[in-house]
Each structure stands twice: as C-alpha cells, then as structure tokens.
Design a protein around this motif. Structure first.
Motif, PDB file in Angstrom:
ATOM      1  N   ARG A  35      17.309   5.347 -14.370  1.00 32.02           N
ATOM      2  CA  ARG A  35      16.269   6.356 -14.185  1.00 32.02           C
ATOM      3  C   ARG A  35      15.925   6.998 -15.529  1.00 32.02           C
ATOM      4  NH1 ARG A  35      16.370  11.951 -10.643  1.00 32.02           N
ATOM      5  NH2 ARG A  35      14.310  12.629 -11.333  1.00 32.02           N
ATOM      6  N   ALA A  36      16.933   7.194 -16.365  1.00 35.50           N
ATOM      7  CA  ALA A  36      16.689   7.786 -17.687  1.00 35.50           C
ATOM      8  C   ALA A  36      15.711   6.936 -18.496  1.00 35.50           C
ATOM      9  CB  ALA A  36      18.008   7.960 -18.433  1.00 35.50           C
ATOM     10  N   ASP A  37      15.804   5.630 -18.386  1.00 35.61           N
ATOM     11  CA  ASP A  37      14.865   4.745 -19.080  1.00 35.61           C
ATOM     12  C   ASP A  37      13.447   4.933 -18.543  1.00 35.61           C
ATOM     13  OD1 ASP A  37      16.937   3.726 -20.606  1.00 35.61           O
ATOM     14  OD2 ASP A  37      17.192   1.938 -19.356  1.00 35.61           O
ATOM     15  N   ALA A  38      13.333   5.085 -17.229  1.00 31.54           N
ATOM     16  CA  ALA A  38      12.017   5.314 -16.617  1.00 31.54           C
ATOM     17  C   ALA A  38      11.442   6.653 -17.071  1.00 31.54           C
ATOM     18  CB  ALA A  38      12.125   5.266 -15.095  1.00 31.54           C
ATOM     19  N   GLU A  39      12.286   7.675 -17.134  1.00 30.02           N
ATOM     20  CA  GLU A  39      11.840   9.001 -17.594  1.00 30.02           C
ATOM     21  C   GLU A  39      11.377   8.931 -19.051  1.00 30.02           C
ATOM     22  OE1 GLU A  39      11.742  11.864 -15.850  1.00 30.02           O
ATOM     23  OE2 GLU A  39      12.990  11.456 -14.094  1.00 30.02           O
ATOM     24  N   SER A  40      12.088   8.172 -19.852  1.00 29.19           N
ATOM     25  CA  SER A  40      11.717   8.010 -21.255  1.00 29.19           C
ATOM     26  C   SER A  40      10.361   7.319 -21.377  1.00 29.19           C
ATOM     27  CB  SER A  40      12.803   7.206 -21.969  1.00 29.19           C
ATOM     28  OG  SER A  40      12.460   7.000 -23.303  1.00 29.19           O
ATOM     29  N   TRP A  41      10.137   6.307 -20.542  1.00 33.01           N
ATOM     30  CA  TRP A  41       8.842   5.615 -20.537  1.00 33.01           C
ATOM     31  C   TRP A  41       7.721   6.583 -20.170  1.00 33.01           C
ATOM     32  CZ3 TRP A  41       6.078   3.841 -15.926  1.00 33.01           C
ATOM     33  CH2 TRP A  41       4.951   3.073 -16.224  1.00 33.01           C
ATOM     34  N   ALA A  42       7.940   7.403 -19.137  1.00 32.35           N
ATOM     35  CA  ALA A  42       6.929   8.374 -18.716  1.00 32.35           C
ATOM     36  C   ALA A  42       6.631   9.357 -19.848  1.00 32.35           C
ATOM     37  CB  ALA A  42       7.390   9.104 -17.462  1.00 32.35           C
ATOM     38  N   ALA A  43       7.675   9.799 -20.528  1.00 33.19           N
ATOM     39  CA  ALA A  43       7.486  10.732 -21.645  1.00 33.19           C
ATOM     40  C   ALA A  43       6.691  10.089 -22.775  1.00 33.19           C
ATOM     41  CB  ALA A  43       8.841  11.219 -22.149  1.00 33.19           C
ATOM     42  N   SER A  44       6.927   8.797 -23.019  1.00 33.77           N
ATOM     43  CA  SER A  44       6.189   8.121 -24.090  1.00 33.77           C
ATOM     44  C   SER A  44       4.710   7.992 -23.744  1.00 33.77           C
ATOM     45  CB  SER A  44       6.796   6.745 -24.369  1.00 33.77           C
ATOM     46  OG  SER A  44       6.494   5.823 -23.344  1.00 33.77           O
ATOM     47  N   LEU A  45       4.397   7.852 -22.471  1.00 33.67           N
ATOM     48  CA  LEU A  45       2.996   7.774 -22.049  1.00 33.67           C
ATOM     49  C   LEU A  45       2.298   9.124 -22.172  1.00 33.67           C
ATOM     50  CD1 LEU A  45       3.445   5.571 -18.862  1.00 33.67           C
ATOM     51  CD2 LEU A  45       2.367   4.877 -21.007  1.00 33.67           C
ATOM     52  N   SER A  46       3.077  10.189 -22.111  1.00 35.04           N
ATOM     53  CA  SER A  46       2.519  11.539 -22.168  1.00 35.04           C
ATOM     54  C   SER A  46       2.391  12.065 -23.588  1.00 35.04           C
ATOM     55  CB  SER A  46       3.407  12.495 -21.355  1.00 35.04           C
ATOM     56  OG  SER A  46       3.448  12.110 -20.010  1.00 35.04           O
ATOM     57  N   GLY A  47       2.727  11.273 -24.576  1.00 28.07           N
ATOM     58  CA  GLY A  47       2.669  11.727 -25.958  1.00 28.07           C
ATOM     59  C   GLY A  47       1.243  11.865 -26.467  1.00 28.07           C
ATOM     60  N   GLY A  48       1.122  12.460 -27.614  1.00 27.54           N
ATOM     61  CA  GLY A  48      -0.199  12.631 -28.229  1.00 27.54           C
ATOM     62  C   GLY A  48      -1.053  13.604 -27.439  1.00 27.54           C
ATOM     63  N   ASN A  49      -2.292  13.236 -27.230  1.00 31.03           N
ATOM     64  CA  ASN A  49      -3.218  14.099 -26.490  1.00 31.03           C
ATOM     65  C   ASN A  49      -3.318  13.737 -25.019  1.00 31.03           C
ATOM     66  OD1 ASN A  49      -3.873  15.563 -28.775  1.00 31.03           O
ATOM     67  ND2 ASN A  49      -5.515  14.158 -29.348  1.00 31.03           N
ATOM     68  N   GLU A  50      -2.491  12.808 -24.561  1.00 25.74           N
ATOM     69  CA  GLU A  50      -2.565  12.376 -23.174  1.00 25.74           C
ATOM     70  C   GLU A  50      -1.934  13.414 -22.246  1.00 25.74           C
ATOM     71  OE1 GLU A  50      -4.097   9.919 -21.836  1.00 25.74           O
ATOM     72  OE2 GLU A  50      -4.597   8.726 -23.572  1.00 25.74           O
ATOM     73  N   PRO A  51      -2.523  13.619 -21.070  1.00 30.59           N
ATOM     74  CA  PRO A  51      -1.935  14.544 -20.093  1.00 30.59           C
ATOM     75  C   PRO A  51      -0.568  14.047 -19.619  1.00 30.59           C
ATOM     76  CG  PRO A  51      -4.215  14.072 -19.544  1.00 30.59           C
ATOM     77  CD  PRO A  51      -3.814  13.131 -20.646  1.00 30.59           C
ATOM     78  N   ARG A  52       0.235  14.962 -19.166  1.00 28.86           N
ATOM     79  CA  ARG A  52       1.612  14.666 -18.769  1.00 28.86           C
ATOM     80  C   ARG A  52       1.663  13.874 -17.466  1.00 28.86           C
ATOM     81  NH1 ARG A  52       5.420  17.496 -15.583  1.00 28.86           N
ATOM     82  NH2 ARG A  52       7.533  16.904 -16.147  1.00 28.86           N
ATOM     83  N   VAL A  53       2.524  12.871 -17.451  1.00 30.13           N
ATOM     84  CA  VAL A  53       2.887  12.134 -16.239  1.00 30.13           C
ATOM     85  C   VAL A  53       4.408  12.153 -16.147  1.00 30.13           C
ATOM     86  CG1 VAL A  53       0.838  10.655 -16.126  1.00 30.13           C
ATOM     87  CG2 VAL A  53       2.814   9.919 -17.474  1.00 30.13           C
ATOM     88  N   TRP A  54       4.944  11.975 -14.954  1.00 34.54           N
ATOM     89  CA  TRP A  54       6.390  12.065 -14.769  1.00 34.54           C
ATOM     90  C   TRP A  54       6.837  11.182 -13.617  1.00 34.54           C
ATOM     91  CZ3 TRP A  54       2.789  15.686 -13.635  1.00 34.54           C
ATOM     92  CH2 TRP A  54       2.683  16.105 -12.310  1.00 34.54           C
ATOM     93  N   ILE A  55       8.152  10.996 -13.529  1.00 31.38           N
ATOM     94  CA  ILE A  55       8.759  10.190 -12.477  1.00 31.38           C
ATOM     95  C   ILE A  55       9.160  11.110 -11.329  1.00 31.38           C
ATOM     96  CG2 ILE A  55      10.685   8.675 -11.851  1.00 31.38           C
ATOM     97  CD1 ILE A  55       8.729   7.387 -13.833  1.00 31.38           C
ATOM     98  N   ARG A  56       8.712  10.785 -10.139  1.00 32.36           N
ATOM     99  CA  ARG A  56       9.112  11.495  -8.921  1.00 32.36           C
ATOM    100  C   ARG A  56       9.923  10.524  -8.086  1.00 32.36           C
ATOM    101  NH1 ARG A  56       7.181  11.581  -3.825  1.00 32.36           N
ATOM    102  NH2 ARG A  56       5.270  10.546  -4.392  1.00 32.36           N
ATOM    103  N   LEU A  57      11.096  10.948  -7.680  1.00 34.01           N
ATOM    104  CA  LEU A  57      11.937  10.084  -6.850  1.00 34.01           C
ATOM    105  C   LEU A  57      11.270   9.806  -5.520  1.00 34.01           C
ATOM    106  CD1 LEU A  57      15.537  11.471  -7.370  1.00 34.01           C
ATOM    107  CD2 LEU A  57      14.562   9.352  -8.245  1.00 34.01           C
ATOM    108  N   ALA A  58      11.451   8.605  -5.017  1.00 30.33           N
ATOM    109  CA  ALA A  58      10.935   8.258  -3.689  1.00 30.33           C
ATOM    110  C   ALA A  58      11.735   9.025  -2.643  1.00 30.33           C
ATOM    111  CB  ALA A  58      11.068   6.752  -3.455  1.00 30.33           C
TER     112      ALA A  58
END
Length: 104
Positions: A35-58
């Motif tokens: 899950r930590a790897d997935a959270e890291s991926w989400a954080a990398s997508l939210s970098g720069g000027n991009e709006p925040r996205v995150w992982i929500r557990l099913a």
C-alpha cells in the motif's frame, strides 16, 4: 506474492491530468507490492501544479478484485453570495443590500 491492486476512479482522471495520462499509458488498474508503494505513486501524480489525488481503501464489503481506489476531488466551487442572491430572489428584490433589519 501478496500485492496491492489499485483501480483508478473517474474522479481522479477528471481532477488530475497526470492521472489521465497514466491511464492512457497503462490502463485503469495498477499492481503494487505494498500500500505504501501505491500511496507513493499517488503522491507523485499530485506533484507540481496538479491537484491532489489519493488512495482510498476499498470497503470490506466491496466484492471487486481491488484493494483500493485512486480518487480525487475537484476544487470547491465558490458560492460566495449565492445564499444572499437566493434570499433576495425569494423576497422579490434585486437590491444587493439587506434592508429587512432596518425596521427594528
């Protein structure tokens, strides 16, 4: 091998352009070691000027084959003055100043 499967929700694609590009490249499901790897991926997508996205557990009752979802939320729409406009319309007035309290 235990893995953490993430599905990209439409809200994340609408919110963040980098997510849309990632989906075009590799599809709507991603597999991570943890899950930590997935959270890291989400954080990398939210970098720069991009709006925040995150992982929500099913949800535990969710019978899909995923462990979590990548989600996002658009910025809140500014509703400044919307309540006052509605009150004026209901009173039948068009003035921007409140006058109902002057009588008391």
């Amino acid at each position: 091998m235990n893995e953490f499967v993430v599905e990209v929700k439409p809200s994340a694609r609408r919110t963040n352009g980098a997510v849309g590009a990632a989906v075009v490249r590799r599809g709507t499901r991603r597999r991570f070691a943890t899950r930590a790897d997935a959270e890291s991926w989400a954080a990398s997508l939210s970098g720069g000027n991009e709006p925040r996205v995150w992982i929500r557990l099913a949800d535990p009752r969710d019978d899909s084959a995923v462990d979590g979802y990548l989600v996002g939320r658009r910025g809140r729409v500014s509703l400044d003055g919307a309540y006052d406009k509605r009150r004026r319309r209901l009173r039948g007035g068009t003035e921007s100043e409140q006058s109902g309290f002057d009588r008391f």
